[in-house]
Scaffold this active site. Sequence first.
Site, PDB file in Angstrom:
ATOM      1  N   LYS A 146      34.861 -46.572  13.605  1.00 55.84           N
ATOM      2  CA  LYS A 146      33.437 -46.929  13.639  1.00 55.84           C
ATOM      3  C   LYS A 146      33.162 -47.691  14.943  1.00 55.84           C
ATOM      4  CE  LYS A 146      30.102 -48.298  10.121  1.00 55.84           C
ATOM      5  NZ  LYS A 146      29.972 -48.431   8.668  1.00 55.84           N
ATOM      6  N   GLU A 200      26.134 -48.653  -7.663  1.00 55.51           N
ATOM      7  CA  GLU A 200      25.176 -49.547  -8.311  1.00 55.51           C
ATOM      8  C   GLU A 200      25.179 -49.386  -9.833  1.00 55.51           C
ATOM      9  OE1 GLU A 200      24.565 -47.757  -5.595  1.00 55.51           O
ATOM     10  OE2 GLU A 200      24.041 -49.235  -4.062  1.00 55.51           O
ATOM     11  N   ARG A 224      18.779 -46.496  -9.034  1.00 58.14           N
ATOM     12  CA  ARG A 224      19.876 -45.664  -9.520  1.00 58.14           C
ATOM     13  C   ARG A 224      20.411 -46.110 -10.862  1.00 58.14           C
ATOM     14  NH1 ARG A 224      23.920 -43.305  -5.138  1.00 58.14           N
ATOM     15  NH2 ARG A 224      22.272 -41.995  -4.315  1.00 58.14           N
TER      16      ARG A 224
HETATM   17  C1  LIG Z   1      23.027 -45.978  -2.999  1.00 56.68           C
HETATM   18  C2  LIG Z   1      23.215 -46.724  -1.715  1.00 56.68           C
HETATM   19  N1  LIG Z   1      23.726 -47.980  -1.735  1.00 56.68           N
HETATM   20  C3  LIG Z   1      23.886 -48.653  -0.581  1.00 56.68           C
HETATM   21  C4  LIG Z   1      23.544 -48.087   0.617  1.00 56.68           C
HETATM   22  C5  LIG Z   1      23.655 -48.897   1.895  1.00 56.68           C
HETATM   23  N2  LIG Z   1      24.603 -48.286   2.856  1.00 56.68           N
HETATM   24  C6  LIG Z   1      24.188 -47.545   3.886  1.00 56.68           C
HETATM   25  S1  LIG Z   1      25.436 -46.959   4.804  1.00 56.68           S
HETATM   26  C7  LIG Z   1      26.591 -47.751   3.841  1.00 56.68           C
HETATM   27  C8  LIG Z   1      28.036 -47.643   4.166  1.00 56.68           C
HETATM   28  C9  LIG Z   1      28.414 -46.224   4.255  1.00 56.68           C
HETATM   29  O1  LIG Z   1      29.760 -46.124   4.599  1.00 56.68           O
HETATM   30  P1  LIG Z   1      30.303 -44.708   4.971  1.00 56.68           P
HETATM   31  O2  LIG Z   1      29.768 -43.681   4.054  1.00 56.68           O
HETATM   32  O3  LIG Z   1      31.777 -44.797   5.098  1.00 56.68           O
HETATM   33  O4  LIG Z   1      29.660 -44.385   6.396  1.00 56.68           O
HETATM   34  P2  LIG Z   1      29.925 -45.128   7.791  1.00 56.68           P
HETATM   35  O5  LIG Z   1      28.727 -45.993   8.023  1.00 56.68           O
HETATM   36  O6  LIG Z   1      31.188 -45.910   7.676  1.00 56.68           O
HETATM   37  O7  LIG Z   1      30.028 -44.028   8.768  1.00 56.68           O
HETATM   38  C10 LIG Z   1      25.972 -48.446   2.811  1.00 56.68           C
HETATM   39  C11 LIG Z   1      26.663 -49.251   1.799  1.00 56.68           C
HETATM   40  C12 LIG Z   1      23.004 -46.782   0.589  1.00 56.68           C
HETATM   41  N3  LIG Z   1      22.604 -46.163   1.707  1.00 56.68           N
HETATM   42  N4  LIG Z   1      22.858 -46.130  -0.572  1.00 56.68           N
END
Ligand SMILES: Cc1ncc(C[n+]2csc(CCOP(=O)(O)OP(=O)(O)O)c2C)c(N)n1
Length: 647
Positions: A291, A376, A404
């Site tokens: 990242k 969630e 959700r």
């Molecule tokens: C249902 C839900 N909960 C929380 C989030 C907030 N959120 C956005 S990106 C993320 C992390 C995602 O991690 P990953 O899928 O590994 O992608 P990366 O950013 O590491 O590329 C979170 C928790 C969301 N988008 N949707």
Amino acid sequence: MSVEEGTANHGRLLGTVHGPQDVKRMTAEQLDILAAEIRDFLIAKVSRTGGHVGPNLGVVELTLAMHRVFDSPRDRLLFDTGHQAYVHKILTGRQEGFDKLRQRGGLSGYPSQAESEHDLIENSHASTALSYADGLAKAYALRGEKRSVVAVVGDGALTGGMCWEALNNIATAGNPLVIVVNDNGRSYSPTIGGLADHLSSLRLNPGYEKVLDTVKDALGNTPFVGKPMYEVLHAVKKGIKDAVAPQAMFEDLGIKYVGPVDGHDVPAVEAALRAAKNFGGPVIVHAVTRKGYGYRPAEDDEADCLHGPGAFDAETGKLLAVPSVKWTNVFADELVAIADERPDVVGITAAMAEPTGIATLARKYPERVYDVGIAEQHAATSAAGLAMGGLHPVVAVYATFLNRAFDQVLLDVAMHKLPVTFVLDRAGITGPDGPSHYGIWDMSVFGVVPGLRIAAPRDSATLREELREAVAVDDGPTILRFPTGTVAADLPAVRRVGPVDVLAESARTDVLLVAVGSFAGLGVEVATRVAEQGYGVTVVDPRWVRPVPAELVELAAGHRLVVTVEDGVRIGGVGSALAQAMRDADVRVPVKDLGVPADWHPHGSRAQILADLRLTAQDVARDVTGWISGLDAAPVDPAPNGARAQS
Ligand SMILES: Cc1ncc(C[n+]2csc(CCOP(=O)(O)OP(=O)(O)O)c2C)c(N)n1
């Protein structure tokens, strides 16, 4: 790569990219240069607007390889969550739009069908892409269309249960479909065990050692997450199969696995994607990425690899905005103060410890905080279990994400009358993240839950007070909801009636203005403006909006007009609930309910959107004056001189 090194490229190659076909023509050397130029571009643009810089720096090569192997938009490229689709936007003719990224009228921060035929999923909530992919692949199979479906999903998003429901179905259906797991190790989850199983097939792969080192470097710095995942990978490498319990899961499911590949090596990713494309069934391509790759301030940012900062200094990665006291900080500090006094109070976060403030509690009481991943629904029912076990859980999530878990809150928590406090950050109109991120549904959706109490604090004093009131409730769940950004200045009440705070009143009782939560300040300003027209406005903050306080109905009965204003959808909102309570009590005072129309409101700043919705003091004052003077003009009072003179 430093920013200076990057700028030396001047974006010459990038300027020639108008669509995916331009990337398909490039040589390996050109692709390297293009990747550097894209990073430069991302840093230069996103540092000005704010946005998801870290995730996108990590998928530059991955996205290049996807567009070379597949033929978008005929082939469908799906991005889970969608925050990592900037590179895809850059490669699909939208470079100019980045000057106004996430701003009113500018590019969305997520894929957008209105922007491009290359975009499909607009939902920014995580863990959905595999289900979309399952459906698309089934549709193409049934219609006899030969099109590839490719879903990119992060290891974080894979912690969401929907992904596993989808995988189960994808495997059963057996349709051709490529799942690219973008594994940057920035989340941990029980599901990582499942992924790690597949690494066992890689022990003979000479590239494995190298990839494993990359993983180790990336994970070693990640506090909560890194160690367990690395241990699992390492155990697999050593052949300790017992360390990975769901070993047989993917094998049983029958999903082919390719990888892990170095996600920053375009030819390697391309080779894996081509193999997956030609396989003729569902395939997981496991790409290991970093990242924030290529930008030191992001790679070194321990908190979140510059996941989604506001505008920042491109040289240093430091935020430009002056730090202010945010609603989140007030909540975080008060929660720690409460936890000091109450050993039964514990915190839950769904992969968002820092943004929700739960991290503050975790730093002091690490054993009393549970990060459940992007889950969630599980968070809500796990909280039910914690409460059944004698604890008082505080579940801190963004307002938009609790939708959700409606069924879990309704039946698993509320029906069992369990004391769980849900703290909803970013409630109401949030702004740059657009329609799927607005926290505007909570008061309506959760307003129907029996026994659930909802509080909407107006400032830091009431946030602290209402949080304490919430955790003192021991016979059912509570919700505390507040908006994003800098906390409003304290606005003391002139008096309190039951739970209701009276914020302003005058000798005349023409209008009862019910200002919910963060609209309290607006309410007081409206009262001043309307008073200039000769009408008296009583401004109240109900503090607890559900159930509707009886005192609010009594206050309503003492006025000629009731106006409610709330930062949530009007349908089923506070205004509509109050009107119903008044009908039930036979209080026949007209009610006007102002709030957010149930619609998809585009991204922009919070202030711009509120202005579009006419939720400003000026607009509300104009409306209120019009309504109350209209009542005067209307021939409702048969008595002579019944109409009031405007003074
Ligand atoms: C249902 C839900 N909960 C929380 C989030 C907030 N959120 C956005 S990106 C993320 C992390 C995602 O991690 P990953 O899928 O590994 O992608 P990366 O950013 O590491 O590329 C979170 C928790 C969301 N988008 N949707």
